[in-house]
Design a protein around this motif. Structure first.
Motif, PDB file in Angstrom:
ATOM      1  N   MET A   1       0.548 -29.755 -64.803  1.00 52.76           N
ATOM      2  CA  MET A   1      -0.552 -30.017 -63.883  1.00 52.76           C
ATOM      3  C   MET A   1      -1.075 -28.695 -63.351  1.00 52.76           C
ATOM      4  O   MET A   1      -0.304 -27.780 -63.067  1.00 52.76           O
ATOM      5  N   LYS A   2      -2.388 -28.577 -63.211  1.00 57.81           N
ATOM      6  CA  LYS A   2      -3.006 -27.366 -62.709  1.00 57.81           C
ATOM      7  C   LYS A   2      -2.480 -27.065 -61.301  1.00 57.81           C
ATOM      8  O   LYS A   2      -2.470 -27.930 -60.429  1.00 57.81           O
ATOM      9  N   ALA A   3      -2.057 -25.837 -61.073  1.00 56.33           N
ATOM     10  CA  ALA A   3      -1.577 -25.431 -59.755  1.00 56.33           C
ATOM     11  C   ALA A   3      -2.767 -25.228 -58.824  1.00 56.33           C
ATOM     12  O   ALA A   3      -3.868 -24.883 -59.262  1.00 56.33           O
ATOM     13  N   PRO A   4      -2.583 -25.410 -57.522  1.00 54.26           N
ATOM     14  CA  PRO A   4      -3.707 -25.334 -56.594  1.00 54.26           C
ATOM     15  C   PRO A   4      -4.168 -23.912 -56.303  1.00 54.26           C
ATOM     16  O   PRO A   4      -3.412 -22.945 -56.469  1.00 54.26           O
ATOM     17  N   ALA A   5      -5.416 -23.808 -55.871  1.00 53.70           N
ATOM     18  CA  ALA A   5      -5.966 -22.588 -55.291  1.00 53.70           C
ATOM     19  C   ALA A   5      -6.276 -22.917 -53.833  1.00 53.70           C
ATOM     20  O   ALA A   5      -7.060 -23.831 -53.559  1.00 53.70           O
ATOM     21  N   LEU A   6      -5.655 -22.197 -52.920  1.00 54.20           N
ATOM     22  CA  LEU A   6      -5.752 -22.525 -51.501  1.00 54.20           C
ATOM     23  C   LEU A   6      -6.160 -21.313 -50.677  1.00 54.20           C
ATOM     24  O   LEU A   6      -5.730 -20.187 -50.958  1.00 54.20           O
ATOM     25  N   PHE A   7      -6.961 -21.557 -49.669  1.00 55.64           N
ATOM     26  CA  PHE A   7      -7.112 -20.590 -48.593  1.00 55.64           C
ATOM     27  C   PHE A   7      -6.343 -21.135 -47.401  1.00 55.64           C
ATOM     28  O   PHE A   7      -6.557 -22.276 -46.976  1.00 55.64           O
ATOM     29  N   LEU A   8      -5.426 -20.323 -46.868  1.00 52.81           N
ATOM     30  CA  LEU A   8      -4.610 -20.734 -45.736  1.00 52.81           C
ATOM     31  C   LEU A   8      -4.694 -19.695 -44.634  1.00 52.81           C
ATOM     32  O   LEU A   8      -4.431 -18.504 -44.864  1.00 52.81           O
ATOM     33  N   ALA A   9      -5.054 -20.136 -43.450  1.00 53.90           N
ATOM     34  CA  ALA A   9      -5.028 -19.232 -42.302  1.00 53.90           C
ATOM     35  C   ALA A   9      -3.579 -18.922 -41.954  1.00 53.90           C
ATOM     36  O   ALA A   9      -2.730 -19.820 -41.936  1.00 53.90           O
ATOM     37  N   HIS A  10      -3.295 -17.637 -41.697  1.00 52.48           N
ATOM     38  CA  HIS A  10      -1.929 -17.324 -41.278  1.00 52.48           C
ATOM     39  C   HIS A  10      -1.807 -17.171 -39.763  1.00 52.48           C
ATOM     40  O   HIS A  10      -0.708 -16.982 -39.249  1.00 52.48           O
ATOM     41  N   GLY A  11      -2.929 -17.253 -39.057  1.00 51.04           N
ATOM     42  CA  GLY A  11      -2.901 -17.319 -37.602  1.00 51.04           C
ATOM     43  C   GLY A  11      -2.130 -16.192 -36.950  1.00 51.04           C
ATOM     44  O   GLY A  11      -2.101 -15.055 -37.414  1.00 51.04           O
ATOM     45  N   SER A  12      -1.447 -16.516 -35.870  1.00 58.85           N
ATOM     46  CA  SER A  12      -0.613 -15.566 -35.141  1.00 58.85           C
ATOM     47  C   SER A  12       0.773 -15.509 -35.782  1.00 58.85           C
ATOM     48  O   SER A  12       1.241 -16.507 -36.344  1.00 58.85           O
ATOM     49  N   PRO A  13       1.454 -14.354 -35.714  1.00 58.06           N
ATOM     50  CA  PRO A  13       2.846 -14.305 -36.198  1.00 58.06           C
ATOM     51  C   PRO A  13       3.742 -15.350 -35.546  1.00 58.06           C
ATOM     52  O   PRO A  13       4.772 -15.714 -36.113  1.00 58.06           O
ATOM     53  N   MET A  14       3.337 -15.852 -34.386  1.00 60.09           N
ATOM     54  CA  MET A  14       4.140 -16.859 -33.690  1.00 60.09           C
ATOM     55  C   MET A  14       4.303 -18.136 -34.501  1.00 60.09           C
ATOM     56  O   MET A  14       5.207 -18.932 -34.245  1.00 60.09           O
ATOM     57  N   LEU A  15       3.453 -18.329 -35.503  1.00 57.52           N
ATOM     58  CA  LEU A  15       3.604 -19.505 -36.369  1.00 57.52           C
ATOM     59  C   LEU A  15       4.957 -19.511 -37.080  1.00 57.52           C
ATOM     60  O   LEU A  15       5.423 -20.550 -37.533  1.00 57.52           O
ATOM     61  N   ALA A  16       5.582 -18.347 -37.158  1.00 58.64           N
ATOM     62  CA  ALA A  16       6.877 -18.275 -37.824  1.00 58.64           C
ATOM     63  C   ALA A  16       7.980 -18.966 -37.021  1.00 58.64           C
ATOM     64  O   ALA A  16       8.974 -19.411 -37.591  1.00 58.64           O
ATOM     65  N   ILE A  17       7.807 -19.055 -35.697  1.00 56.35           N
ATOM     66  CA  ILE A  17       8.870 -19.640 -34.865  1.00 56.35           C
ATOM     67  C   ILE A  17       8.394 -20.828 -34.038  1.00 56.35           C
ATOM     68  O   ILE A  17       9.205 -21.528 -33.440  1.00 56.35           O
ATOM     69  N   GLU A  18       7.094 -21.059 -33.994  1.00 54.52           N
ATOM     70  CA  GLU A  18       6.563 -22.207 -33.257  1.00 54.52           C
ATOM     71  C   GLU A  18       6.612 -23.466 -34.121  1.00 54.52           C
ATOM     72  O   GLU A  18       6.535 -23.398 -35.352  1.00 54.52           O
TER      73      GLU A  18
END
Length: 255
Positions: A1-18
């Motif tokens: 199956m074709k793999a996706p092409a995505l744009f993803l916001a990485h936001g603030s580094p706090m996303l790593a622990i929030e």
């Protein structure tokens, strides 16, 4: 199956622990994707010409931020590279531009914050790639186009950045309502992308609030690459959309 092409916001580094709606979305998204390899273009790696990482073994960690809780600096995400896939990516991109190879650089937070949420087991080979933010949107789009055939082989393409990224305009107090100017820019960007309008590449002159939403181009640059890696037969699909601190866009788009 074709793999996706995505744009993803990485936001603030706090996303790593929030834990919030966006991190839950990312975790759920990763559960349904099984790529053979990942190519991630990060806004936090800016170079004079396109560059891909060809790392043998586990990546080092880059904590390219300051003033955040100590816990963030203790995170380790043991993603591993692939010289073979890096060469495949380089070959595809070489049809568009001269491409450099980096064999030592670690993962910056534009990559590991997202990948850790998507694929917590770190069991998929990763090729990190730079952006050249002073290239035109059309040039960046063409880089993405060059990678389309790899998606048929199971290679997932991610552009990691942010469509609205004006740190001076953020409102840190409480749960700020989304700023109308930020929403207006994203509405325009999505509608023009869906219409395949050439106007989208001239966003600086034609998009509402362009200077306010994109004071510097590096965080929007991955959007154009992901857009180019998408197919022509479907309009972009918004998978998630929210705004932190009034205007920091957390948007995920599938192309």
């Amino acid at each position: 199956m074709k793999a996706p092409a995505l744009f993803l916001a990485h936001g603030s580094p706090m996303l790593a622990i929030e834990d919030n709606a966006y991190t839950s979305f990312l975790a759920k998204l990763g559960e349904g994707i099984y790529p053979k390899a990942i190519v991630i273009f990060t806004a936090h790696w800016m170079t004079r010409k396109p560059t891909v990482s060809a790392v043998e073994g586990t990546y080092g960690m880059i904590y390219d931020f300051s003033g955040f809780p100590y816990d963030l600096y203790e995170i380790a995400y043991p993603a591993y590279g692939s010289v073979e896939w890096a060469e495949r990516v380089r070959e595809r991109l070489a049809g568009v531009a001269e491409v450099a190879v980096d064999r030592t650089r670690g993962l910056d937070h534009g990559s590991w914050v997202l990948l850790r949420r998507l694929f917590p087991k770190a069991d998929i080979p990763v090729v990190q790639a730079s952006v050249v933010p002073w290239w035109t949107p059309k040039q960046l789009f063409q880089l993405g186009e060059a990678l389309r055939p790899l998606r048929d082989e199971g290679v997932m393409v991610i552009g990691s950045g942010g469509t609205v990224h004006n740190l001076m305009a953020l409102r840190w107090e409480g749960h700020a309502e989304a700023d109308a100017w930020a929403v207006s820019f994203d509405d325009w960007l999505l509608s023009q992308s869906a219409a395949r309008s050439e106007d989208v590449f001239d966003y600086e002159n034609k998009a509402p609030y362009a200077r306010q939403t994109v004071p510097t181009p590096e965080h929007l640059a991955p959007y154009w690459i992901a857009y180019g890696a998408g197919g022509r037969d479907q309009a972009p699909r918004v998978l998630f959309r929210e705004y932190q601190y009034g205007s920091l866009s957390l948007m995920a788009v599938a192309f």
